[in-house]
Design an enzyme around this catalytic site. Structure first.
Site, PDB file in Angstrom:
ATOM      1  N   SER A  56       0.811  -1.174   0.126  1.00  0.00           N
ATOM      2  CA  SER A  56       0.068  -0.103  -0.028  1.00  0.00           C
ATOM      3  C   SER A  56       0.819   1.216  -0.197  1.00  0.00           C
ATOM      4  O   SER A  56       0.535   2.363  -0.767  1.00  0.00           O
ATOM      5  CB  SER A  56      -1.149   0.083   1.083  1.00  0.00           C
ATOM      6  OG  SER A  56      -0.075  -0.117   2.461  1.00  0.00           O
ATOM      7  N   ARG A 174       0.284  -7.369 -18.307  1.00  0.00           N
ATOM      8  CA  ARG A 174       0.776  -7.149 -19.549  1.00  0.00           C
ATOM      9  C   ARG A 174       2.034  -7.968 -20.040  1.00  0.00           C
ATOM     10  O   ARG A 174       2.379  -7.879 -21.097  1.00  0.00           O
ATOM     11  CB  ARG A 174       0.728  -5.795 -20.001  1.00  0.00           C
ATOM     12  CG  ARG A 174      -0.584  -4.982 -19.606  1.00  0.00           C
ATOM     13  CD  ARG A 174      -1.800  -5.687 -20.397  1.00  0.00           C
ATOM     14  NE  ARG A 174      -3.250  -5.178 -20.135  1.00  0.00           N
ATOM     15  CZ  ARG A 174      -4.077  -5.498 -20.562  1.00  0.00           C
ATOM     16  NH1 ARG A 174      -4.420  -6.506 -21.364  1.00  0.00           N
ATOM     17  NH2 ARG A 174      -5.437  -4.941 -20.202  1.00  0.00           N
TER      18      ARG A 174
END
Length: 222
Positions: A56, A174
């Site tokens: 985070s 990707r």
């Protein structure tokens, strides 16, 4: 209208200093969680907590990239969340005024196992579509209507900003073997460029990439 066949391109507009400041901010944020004092090495601290799955704090690090690619790739990119996108508009760009249009080379153009016939066929069909676009505009049709005839490999530029946590997610998606070779080529170069310019190899070293069917590497514009 003439066609210029180009490679995909990657540019990183932010300075190394700007990203370094964001990395220091991420260290401060992370140390807030543990009530610990900075020890002069943000990367060592962030690498350590990243190994623990504490990602985070990476959301404090925003990085922008300017990518030149084709429309099939940008249609995939804009599906990602927690990102900002600004893209060249075919509604307002009239390619007739330039007298030339840029198309992005598909990956199979560099596949030496193929005969030249598929490439000639592909280029011929693209030329027909581009010529039809040109003729429609000459007949008075606005670009926003004529653009429907342009091929998916039409070059476009997209500016993209995301935090480092989201970039890690995008690279995982990707660079996977299931991803389209064209987008894998683009993001292989982008990951290398970010690692080189901003010293972010520590943030990406756990993310593999698949080189299968990549025949044209994207160009990094330093």
């Amino acid at each position: 209208m003439d066609i210029e066949w180009i490679d995909q391109q990657v540019r990183l507009p932010l300075s190394k200093e700007t990203v370094s400041e964001a990395i220091s901010m991420a260290e401060e944020a992370g140390r807030t969680c543990y009530k610990s004092e900075p020890k002069g090495d943000p990367v060592a601290f962030l690498s350590k907590i990243l190994c623990r799955g504490h990602e985070s704090v990476l959301e404090h690090i925003n990085i922008s990239a300017v990518l030149t690619t084709d429309r099939s790739v940008t249609h995939q990119l804009v599906r990602h969340r927690h990102c900002a996108f600004s893209m060249e508009s075919q509604r307002y760009v009239n390619y007739n005024k330039k007298g030339i249009i840029q198309l992005v080379k598909p990956q199979f153009f560099g596949d030496r196992s193929l005969s030249f016939s598929p490439i000639l066929l592909f280029k011929g069909r693209c030329q027909t579509m581009v010529d039809s676009y040109e003729n429609l505009i000459k007949e008075g049709l606005p670009p926003e209507e004529a653009r429907g005839l342009l091929p998916n490999c039409t070059a476009t530029t997209i500016a993209m900003t995301a935090n480092l946590r989201e970039w890690r997610h995008i690279f995982r998606m990707r660079l996977d073997g299931a991803a389209q070779p064209q987008i894998r080529s683009l993001f292989t170069t982008l990951k290398i460029a970010m690692s080189y310019k901003y010293g972010l190899s520590w943030a990406f070293e756990d993310i593999p990439h698949c080189p299968n069917r990549i025949h044209n590497s994207a160009i990094y514009l330093d």
